[in-house]
Scaffold this active site. Structure first.
Site: not given
Length: 223
Positions: A95-96, A99
């Protein structure tokens, strides 16, 4: 007036408490589901496959303190995620990494969100102070200024939602596409990411309801 405030504030507050419990319980449960690699290894593979070899990955202290730093171009993962070989670790790490993908591609909502951070921080601090003082003094012009400043926080929260949802979608896609998880294991990743998404929804609802309350204070008694 206090009862009216609680009417606006209590539902999103309860949702926030539930969201925090949900993300912790989901992370704990999915930490028991083994994965083929660690969170750091999965994030590195995802980044490298996207041509982001220059993005570093570091281990940091704290629990669920994971984040991507767009200024330093560094993915910072907590100990449980960095070295954890579980579905929870893979979900959070990727998920990070999502980004980082957004940053590299100039994803518009992320660009807007990052630009809005200083204004949102100012609105959260100064705006809330003015709202509380204006409410205590029943001085509507001061409340109106506070509302205008706090609206910056609401704008930030609303823009943040698609940023977080998109990062989770990228994570799940890359995990399956690159064979880091099997198709039937996506459900485990989704449990962690959906729980995390609920915290963003709760925070947004809290800020929206706070803004609506003070707007009602200003305009609600007008005929």
């Amino acid at each position: 007036m206090l009862g009216l405030y609680f009417l606006f504030a209590i539902p999103p507050l309860l949702l926030g408490f539930y969201a925090q419990w949900k993300v912790k319980s989901s992370f704990s449960a999915m930490s028991k589901i083994p994965a083929r690699m660690s969170g750091a290894e999965a994030a590195r593979r995802m980044l490298d496959n996207g041509g982001l070899q220059s993005v570093a990955i570091e281990q940091v202290s704290g629990h669920l303190s994971d984040h991507y730093d767009p200024r330093a171009k560094v993915l910072r993962l907590s100990q449980d995620v960095y070295g954890g070989r579980s579905m929870a670790a893979l979900g959070v790490a990727c998920h990070e990494a999502g980004h980082a993908f957004q940053d590299a591609k100039g994803y518009a909502p992320l660009v807007i969100r990052n630009a809005a951070v200083p204004a949102a921080n100012f609105g959260s601090g100064t705006g809330m102070v003015l709202l509380m003082i204006g409410g205590l003094l029943s001085f509507k012009p001061l409340i109106l200024i506070g509302v205008a400043l706090f609206a910056l926080v609401v704008f930030f929260q609303l823009v943040n939602l698609p940023v977080e949802f998109d990062a989770s979608a990228r994570a799940k896609h890359e995990l399956v596409a690159q064979g880091m998880i099997a198709g039937n294991e996506e459900q485990y990743i989704s449990k962690v990411l959906n729980a995390a998404a609920l915290t963003y929804v709760a925070a947004t609802l809290q800020s929206v309801m706070t803004l609506l309350y003070y707007l009602y204070v200003i305009f609600g008694d007008r005929r």
